[in-house]
Design a protein around this motif. Structure first.
Motif, PDB file in Angstrom:
ATOM      1  N   SER A  22      35.266  15.703  53.211  1.00 41.87           N
ATOM      2  CA  SER A  22      35.893  16.315  54.390  1.00 41.87           C
ATOM      3  C   SER A  22      36.214  17.790  53.884  1.00 41.87           C
ATOM      4  CB  SER A  22      37.141  15.653  54.764  1.00 41.87           C
ATOM      5  OG  SER A  22      38.173  15.558  53.831  1.00 41.87           O
ATOM      6  N   ALA A  23      36.381  18.749  54.884  1.00 42.19           N
ATOM      7  CA  ALA A  23      36.587  19.998  54.473  1.00 42.19           C
ATOM      8  C   ALA A  23      38.178  20.515  54.170  1.00 42.19           C
ATOM      9  CB  ALA A  23      36.638  20.941  55.794  1.00 42.19           C
ATOM     10  N   TRP A  24      38.285  21.046  53.150  1.00 40.56           N
ATOM     11  CA  TRP A  24      39.611  21.405  52.570  1.00 40.56           C
ATOM     12  C   TRP A  24      40.199  22.679  53.518  1.00 40.56           C
ATOM     13  CZ3 TRP A  24      39.462  21.568  46.669  1.00 40.56           C
ATOM     14  CH2 TRP A  24      38.732  20.443  46.206  1.00 40.56           C
ATOM     15  N   ARG A  25      41.345  22.823  53.213  1.00 41.15           N
ATOM     16  CA  ARG A  25      42.042  23.839  54.012  1.00 41.15           C
ATOM     17  C   ARG A  25      41.743  25.286  53.951  1.00 41.15           C
ATOM     18  NH1 ARG A  25      48.539  24.964  53.536  1.00 41.15           N
ATOM     19  NH2 ARG A  25      47.900  24.102  51.276  1.00 41.15           N
ATOM     20  N   ASP A  26      41.109  25.603  52.595  1.00 43.55           N
ATOM     21  CA  ASP A  26      40.473  27.080  52.322  1.00 43.55           C
ATOM     22  C   ASP A  26      39.193  27.065  52.787  1.00 43.55           C
ATOM     23  OD1 ASP A  26      39.450  25.092  50.445  1.00 43.55           O
ATOM     24  OD2 ASP A  26      39.229  26.608  48.814  1.00 43.55           O
ATOM     25  N   GLU A  27      38.528  25.897  53.201  1.00 44.11           N
ATOM     26  CA  GLU A  27      37.175  25.867  53.728  1.00 44.11           C
ATOM     27  C   GLU A  27      37.224  25.924  55.143  1.00 44.11           C
ATOM     28  OE1 GLU A  27      34.335  23.005  50.991  1.00 44.11           O
ATOM     29  OE2 GLU A  27      35.991  21.974  52.134  1.00 44.11           O
ATOM     30  N   HIS A  28      38.249  25.477  55.893  1.00 41.32           N
ATOM     31  CA  HIS A  28      38.690  25.714  57.067  1.00 41.32           C
ATOM     32  C   HIS A  28      38.869  27.301  57.388  1.00 41.32           C
ATOM     33  CE1 HIS A  28      38.406  21.679  58.935  1.00 41.32           C
ATOM     34  NE2 HIS A  28      39.357  21.424  57.875  1.00 41.32           N
ATOM     35  N   THR A  30      38.062  29.667  55.596  1.00 41.03           N
ATOM     36  CA  THR A  30      36.710  30.533  55.477  1.00 41.03           C
ATOM     37  C   THR A  30      36.057  30.343  56.694  1.00 41.03           C
ATOM     38  OG1 THR A  30      36.603  30.081  53.070  1.00 41.03           O
ATOM     39  CG2 THR A  30      34.686  30.661  54.180  1.00 41.03           C
ATOM     40  N   TRP A  31      35.598  29.238  57.196  1.00 40.23           N
ATOM     41  CA  TRP A  31      35.032  28.759  58.317  1.00 40.23           C
ATOM     42  C   TRP A  31      35.444  29.811  59.586  1.00 40.23           C
ATOM     43  CZ3 TRP A  31      36.801  27.252  63.193  1.00 40.23           C
ATOM     44  CH2 TRP A  31      35.716  26.792  64.229  1.00 40.23           C
ATOM     45  N   TRP A  32      36.805  29.947  59.694  1.00 42.94           N
ATOM     46  CA  TRP A  32      37.615  30.534  60.709  1.00 42.94           C
ATOM     47  C   TRP A  32      37.465  31.912  60.767  1.00 42.94           C
ATOM     48  CZ3 TRP A  32      41.871  33.782  60.722  1.00 42.94           C
ATOM     49  CH2 TRP A  32      42.235  34.339  61.937  1.00 42.94           C
ATOM     50  N   ALA A  33      37.538  32.581  59.547  1.00 44.60           N
ATOM     51  CA  ALA A  33      37.337  34.061  59.244  1.00 44.60           C
ATOM     52  C   ALA A  33      35.973  34.461  59.467  1.00 44.60           C
ATOM     53  CB  ALA A  33      37.856  34.467  57.774  1.00 44.60           C
ATOM     54  N   ALA A  51      41.810  41.403  49.695  1.00 41.43           N
ATOM     55  CA  ALA A  51      41.132  40.997  48.552  1.00 41.43           C
ATOM     56  C   ALA A  51      40.155  40.067  48.599  1.00 41.43           C
ATOM     57  CB  ALA A  51      42.131  40.511  47.332  1.00 41.43           C
ATOM     58  N   ILE A  52      40.112  39.204  49.738  1.00 40.40           N
ATOM     59  CA  ILE A  52      38.957  38.289  49.846  1.00 40.40           C
ATOM     60  C   ILE A  52      38.114  39.012  51.071  1.00 40.40           C
ATOM     61  CG2 ILE A  52      40.137  37.073  51.707  1.00 40.40           C
ATOM     62  CD1 ILE A  52      39.121  34.637  49.884  1.00 40.40           C
TER      63      ILE A  52
END
Length: 115
Positions: A22-28, A30-33, A51-52
């Motif tokens: 399942s997706a991790w919080r940082d993957e969510h 990234t998907w949102w951004a 920075a990102i």
């Protein structure tokens, strides 16, 4: 060989089960951004995550080209880790002075669970 074998082993280990976890919080995040319009992405990076910003812009373009499935979102990281595995092999060869040592270092890197 010192680069390719560890890179390929890392690629295989990262691809194994790529779509099942399942997706991790940082993957969510990234998907949102990555789904934001460039104007909204600019506002986000201007106020929060400057920075990102290059990563978010890259992922925005990546998602535009290949879609936003979890597997597609993870592929750039998989490719980066494969290159890192090859580089560990090269660094290992340089550190110990032998090809076998470099390959061993790269293969050990490929087997690290967090990779």
């Amino acid at each position: 060989m010192v680069f390719l074998l560890p890179a390929f082993a890392t690629l295989l280990s990262c691809l194994w089960g790529i779509g099942r976890r399942s997706a991790w919080r940082d993957e969510h995040a990234t998907w949102w951004a990555a789904s934001l319009w460039f104007g909204d992405l600019y506002e986000l990076t201007r106020n929060v995550d400057l920075a990102i910003a290059p990563y978010y812009v890259f992922m925005h373009l990546w998602v535009s080209l290949f879609g936003d499935s979890l597997t597609v979102l993870r592929l750039p990281s998989v490719l980066a880790m494969a290159v890192a595995g090859g580089l560990v092999g090269l660094l290992g060869r340089r550190a110990v002075g032998s090809t076998r040592g470099g390959i061993a270092a790269g293969l050990l890197f490929a087997l690290v669970p967090t990779v």
